[in-house]
Scaffold this motif. Structure first.
Motif, PDB file in Angstrom:
ATOM      1  N   GLU A  65       0.809  -1.223   0.000  1.00 44.55           N
ATOM      2  CA  GLU A  65       0.000   0.000   0.000  1.00 44.55           C
ATOM      3  C   GLU A  65       0.846   1.277   0.000  1.00 44.55           C
ATOM      4  O   GLU A  65       0.299   2.382  -0.054  1.00 44.55           O
ATOM      5  CB  GLU A  65      -0.918   0.009   1.227  1.00 44.55           C
ATOM      6  N   LEU A  66       2.167   1.131   0.041  1.00 40.90           N
ATOM      7  CA  LEU A  66       3.034   2.313   0.089  1.00 40.90           C
ATOM      8  C   LEU A  66       2.903   3.197  -1.150  1.00 40.90           C
ATOM      9  O   LEU A  66       2.946   4.423  -1.036  1.00 40.90           O
ATOM     10  CB  LEU A  66       4.498   1.916   0.280  1.00 40.90           C
ATOM     11  N   ALA A  67       2.747   2.606  -2.311  1.00 38.38           N
ATOM     12  CA  ALA A  67       2.604   3.413  -3.533  1.00 38.38           C
ATOM     13  C   ALA A  67       1.335   4.257  -3.463  1.00 38.38           C
ATOM     14  O   ALA A  67       1.344   5.439  -3.833  1.00 38.38           O
ATOM     15  CB  ALA A  67       2.593   2.524  -4.771  1.00 38.38           C
ATOM     16  N   SER A 100      -7.818   6.508   9.108  1.00 40.03           N
ATOM     17  CA  SER A 100      -7.262   6.055   7.833  1.00 40.03           C
ATOM     18  C   SER A 100      -5.973   6.807   7.530  1.00 40.03           C
ATOM     19  O   SER A 100      -5.943   8.042   7.545  1.00 40.03           O
ATOM     20  CB  SER A 100      -8.266   6.294   6.706  1.00 40.03           C
ATOM     21  N   ILE A 101      -4.921   6.075   7.230  1.00 44.07           N
ATOM     22  CA  ILE A 101      -3.654   6.706   6.865  1.00 44.07           C
ATOM     23  C   ILE A 101      -3.811   7.478   5.553  1.00 44.07           C
ATOM     24  O   ILE A 101      -3.164   8.510   5.355  1.00 44.07           O
ATOM     25  CB  ILE A 101      -2.502   5.674   6.785  1.00 44.07           C
ATOM     26  N   PHE A 102      -4.700   7.031   4.695  1.00 42.61           N
ATOM     27  CA  PHE A 102      -4.917   7.716   3.419  1.00 42.61           C
ATOM     28  C   PHE A 102      -5.670   9.029   3.630  1.00 42.61           C
ATOM     29  O   PHE A 102      -5.400  10.017   2.947  1.00 42.61           O
ATOM     30  CB  PHE A 102      -5.636   6.801   2.435  1.00 42.61           C
ATOM     31  N   ASP A 103      -6.601   9.062   4.584  1.00 49.07           N
ATOM     32  CA  ASP A 103      -7.278  10.316   4.914  1.00 49.07           C
ATOM     33  C   ASP A 103      -6.283  11.308   5.517  1.00 49.07           C
ATOM     34  O   ASP A 103      -6.308  12.492   5.191  1.00 49.07           O
ATOM     35  CB  ASP A 103      -8.436  10.075   5.887  1.00 49.07           C
ATOM     36  N   ALA A 104      -5.414  10.828   6.401  1.00 47.21           N
ATOM     37  CA  ALA A 104      -4.388  11.702   6.979  1.00 47.21           C
ATOM     38  C   ALA A 104      -3.449  12.221   5.884  1.00 47.21           C
ATOM     39  O   ALA A 104      -3.065  13.390   5.888  1.00 47.21           O
ATOM     40  CB  ALA A 104      -3.608  10.969   8.059  1.00 47.21           C
ATOM     41  N   VAL A 153      10.577   8.325   8.510  1.00 44.17           N
ATOM     42  CA  VAL A 153      10.686   9.789   8.504  1.00 44.17           C
ATOM     43  C   VAL A 153      11.055  10.272   7.105  1.00 44.17           C
ATOM     44  O   VAL A 153      10.463  11.225   6.587  1.00 44.17           O
ATOM     45  CB  VAL A 153      11.728  10.257   9.543  1.00 44.17           C
ATOM     46  N   HIS A 154      12.027   9.607   6.481  1.00 47.77           N
ATOM     47  CA  HIS A 154      12.471   9.996   5.139  1.00 47.77           C
ATOM     48  C   HIS A 154      11.330   9.851   4.127  1.00 47.77           C
ATOM     49  O   HIS A 154      11.149  10.721   3.264  1.00 47.77           O
ATOM     50  CB  HIS A 154      13.680   9.153   4.724  1.00 47.77           C
ATOM     51  N   PHE A 155      10.555   8.783   4.216  1.00 46.01           N
ATOM     52  CA  PHE A 155       9.425   8.570   3.301  1.00 46.01           C
ATOM     53  C   PHE A 155       8.445   9.734   3.398  1.00 46.01           C
ATOM     54  O   PHE A 155       8.040  10.301   2.383  1.00 46.01           O
ATOM     55  CB  PHE A 155       8.711   7.252   3.634  1.00 46.01           C
ATOM     56  N   LEU A 156       8.074  10.105   4.613  1.00 47.33           N
ATOM     57  CA  LEU A 156       7.108  11.196   4.784  1.00 47.33           C
ATOM     58  C   LEU A 156       7.684  12.514   4.302  1.00 47.33           C
ATOM     59  O   LEU A 156       7.019  13.245   3.560  1.00 47.33           O
ATOM     60  CB  LEU A 156       6.675  11.298   6.250  1.00 47.33           C
TER      61      LEU A 156
END
Length: 164
Positions: A65-67, A100-104, A153-156
């Motif tokens: 789900e990372l993409a 939801s992480i997607f809503d955030a 942290v780097h991803f965000l």
């Protein structure tokens, strides 16, 4: 269902870890309770097993789900008109409460674009929502087994910093 040691996410509490499962008798009924610690708020909750489905408690994001998360963070969000900002602020608060992480991520994308378009930064309500959304996403990314804390942290940071 969940087991001791599982990383989970609970609406408005971020990511946590199932510490224990205890059987308790309350009002003559025996129920299993999930004891979950949420480091973001430094809170431990006891959630009854029979209410888990309705509570919004869920597993952390999967690597597959990372993409989709990256896409949500970098979405080119439309800016709300200035006279609608209060309703958008309320909408963002409601999105953060879903868990939801997607809503955030949607909140992060929208407010990052808004911040970039303004010369004087975000209003205090928007700043609080942006900070909270980033905390939620980061707490979940740090809880997944396929990313280290620094990779989370780097991803965000990498995907939040985009040009609208």
């Amino acid at each position: 269902m969940f087991s001791v040691g599982d990383h989970v996410v609970y609406p408005y509490h971020g990511a946590g870890k199932v510490q224990d499962i205890e059987e308790k008798e309350i009002l003559g009924k025996k129920l299993n309770y999930f004891i979950v610690f949420f480091p973001l708020n430094n809170v431990t909750l006891m959630l009854p097993e029979n209410k888990i489905g309705d509570s919004g408690l869920r597993s952390v994001i999967q690597e597959s789900e990372l993409a989709a998360l990256r896409d949500a963070l970098t979405a080119n969000e439309a800016m709300p008109p200035e006279n609608k900002s209060r309703s958008y602020s309320r909408e963002n608060e409601l999105l953060l409460k879903t868990g939801s992480i997607f809503d955030a991520a949607h909140v992060i994308a929208q407010l990052t674009a808004k911040e970039a378009s303004r010369t004087n930064g975000l209003h205090i309500e928007d700043r609080k929502n942006l900070d909270r959304a980033q905390q939620f996403v980061l707490s979940e990314l740090k809880a997944v087994p396929f990313l280290t804390d620094s990779e989370a942290v780097h991803f965000l940071e990498r995907h939040r910093q985009h040009t609208p």
